[in-house]
Design an enzyme around this catalytic site. Structure first.
Site, PDB file in Angstrom:
ATOM      1  N   ARG A   1      11.313  -1.723  11.390  1.00  0.00           N
ATOM      2  CA  ARG A   1      10.244  -1.266  12.218  1.00  0.00           C
ATOM      3  C   ARG A   1      10.001  -2.559  13.177  1.00  0.00           C
ATOM      4  O   ARG A   1       9.999  -3.371  12.853  1.00  0.00           O
ATOM      5  CB  ARG A   1       8.835  -1.380  11.176  1.00  0.00           C
TER       6      ARG A   1
ATOM      7  N   ARG B   1      -9.418   1.140   8.549  1.00  0.00           N
ATOM      8  CA  ARG B   1      -9.173  -0.377   8.868  1.00  0.00           C
ATOM      9  C   ARG B   1     -10.183  -1.029   9.486  1.00  0.00           C
ATOM     10  O   ARG B   1      -9.894  -2.375   9.800  1.00  0.00           O
ATOM     11  CB  ARG B   1      -7.823  -0.329   9.701  1.00  0.00           C
TER      12      ARG B   1
ATOM     13  N   LYS C   1       0.740  -1.325  -0.067  1.00  0.00           N
ATOM     14  CA  LYS C   1       0.047   0.002  -0.008  1.00  0.00           C
ATOM     15  C   LYS C   1       0.951   1.282  -0.116  1.00  0.00           C
ATOM     16  O   LYS C   1       0.709   2.160  -0.757  1.00  0.00           O
ATOM     17  CB  LYS C   1      -0.872   0.143   1.197  1.00  0.00           C
TER      18      LYS C   1
HETATM   19  P1  AMP Z   1       0.797   0.636   8.770  1.00  0.00           P
HETATM   20  O1  AMP Z   1       1.942   1.408   8.664  1.00  0.00           O
HETATM   21  O2  AMP Z   1      -0.334   1.335   7.896  1.00  0.00           O
HETATM   22  O3  AMP Z   1       0.852  -0.690   8.466  1.00  0.00           O
HETATM   23  O4  AMP Z   1       0.497   0.957  10.255  1.00  0.00           O
HETATM   24  C1  AMP Z   1       1.180   0.462  11.257  1.00  0.00           C
HETATM   25  C2  AMP Z   1       0.186   0.329  12.510  1.00  0.00           C
HETATM   26  O5  AMP Z   1      -0.380   1.628  12.518  1.00  0.00           O
HETATM   27  C3  AMP Z   1      -0.778  -0.519  12.462  1.00  0.00           C
HETATM   28  O6  AMP Z   1      -0.413  -1.862  12.732  1.00  0.00           O
HETATM   29  C4  AMP Z   1      -1.763   0.024  13.714  1.00  0.00           C
HETATM   30  O7  AMP Z   1      -1.176  -0.436  14.809  1.00  0.00           O
HETATM   31  C5  AMP Z   1      -1.603   1.426  13.518  1.00  0.00           C
HETATM   32  N1  AMP Z   1      -2.700   1.985  12.559  1.00  0.00           N
HETATM   33  C6  AMP Z   1      -2.283   2.551  11.218  1.00  0.00           C
HETATM   34  N2  AMP Z   1      -3.406   2.864  10.593  1.00  0.00           N
HETATM   35  C7  AMP Z   1      -4.469   2.392  11.417  1.00  0.00           C
HETATM   36  C8  AMP Z   1      -5.895   2.813  11.352  1.00  0.00           C
HETATM   37  N3  AMP Z   1      -6.572   3.429  10.324  1.00  0.00           N
HETATM   38  N4  AMP Z   1      -6.625   2.318  12.667  1.00  0.00           N
HETATM   39  C9  AMP Z   1      -6.153   1.660  13.690  1.00  0.00           C
HETATM   40  N5  AMP Z   1      -4.687   1.665  13.676  1.00  0.00           N
HETATM   41  C10 AMP Z   1      -3.906   1.811  12.714  1.00  0.00           C
END
Ligand code: AMP
Length: 220
Positions: free
Chosen positions: A164, A92, A17
């Site tokens: 990360r 999400r 993404k």
């Molecule tokens: P990502 O970089 O999009 O994989 O996001 C990393 C982490 O941030 C996720 O595993 C969630 O813990 C948190 N996170 C990101 N976007 C959301 C969202 N829309 N709702 C809840 N938690 C989020």
């Protein structure tokens, strides 16, 4: 002039993404809004939001909807979103998706398309555990495909690359479970609204970009 500009990119963690959103944001000249990046920047700056979000992110859980929704609402109200945006990592949950619909209605607009990048869990686990990111400029590399990742220095800004914390194998498995339980139902949600387009996420990033360009009617 490109008319489709209010986009959501869906997909499991590691489906690509973020990579695709960066490319599309440059191509379409519209902002890339990544809730994950917003949380990580707050964690880095040790803000109250960062401290709260970190507890959830480190375990592979979702940050509570009340927190996440407020951030997106403020971001979408900024002037650079007037000509469109690419949401990456939001919504999400079904609740977030319903709130997004309401937010956009209040702004007098709606989504044009939801692009679901599809990839199986096995591929995702390999991909995420080998991912290295730049903590300064958020560039993404992979140990298997990138000499830069193996060298460990960002080729864009010179910062030291990191893994990360949530890319460890255990957390990746939790994140995938969270994805299947809470985020995957969004595929049917958007399919029901006639907004969903599926693209393959198991090949190279360039293959996925080519498919996305095709569905958006863009040329290279
Ligand atoms: P990502 O970089 O999009 O994989 O996001 C990393 C982490 O941030 C996720 O595993 C969630 O813990 C948190 N996170 C990101 N976007 C959301 C969202 N829309 N709702 C809840 N938690 C989020």
């Amino acid at each position: 002039m490109q008319s489709i500009m209010r986009l959501v990119i869906l997909g499991a963690p590691g489906a690509g993404k973020g990579t695709q959103a960066v490319i599309l944001s440059k191509k379409l000249q519209i902002p890339h809004i990544s809730t994950g990046d917003i949380f990580r920047s707050n964690i880095k700056n040790e803000t109250p939001l960062g401290k709260l979000a970190k507890q959830y992110i480190d375990s592979g859980a979702l940050v509570p909807d009340e927190v996440t929704v407020g951030i997106v609402k403020d971001r979408l109200a900024e002037p650079d979103c007037i000509n469109g945006f690419i949401l990456d990592g939001f919504p999400r949950t079904i609740r977030q998706a319903e709130t997004l619909d309401r937010m956009l209605e209040e702004l007098g607009t709606k989504l044009d398309m939801v692009i679901d990048i599809e990839a199986g869990d096995d591929i995702i686990i390999k991909r995420l555990t080998g991912r290295r990111v730049c903590p300064e400029c958020t560039a993404i590399y992979h140990l298997r495909t990138s000499e830069t990742a193996r060298r460990g220095i960002c080729e864009k800004c010179g910062a030291k690359l990191i893994q990360r914390e949530d890319d460890s194998e255990e957390t990746v498995k939790n994140r995938l479970k969270t994805y299947h339980d809470q985020t995957e139902p969004l595929i049917s949600y958007y399919e029901g609204k006639g907004l969903l387009v599926r693209v393959g996420g198991e090949g190279s990033a360039a293959d996925t970009t080519a498919e996305i360009y095709q569905v958006l009617g863009l040329t290279e």
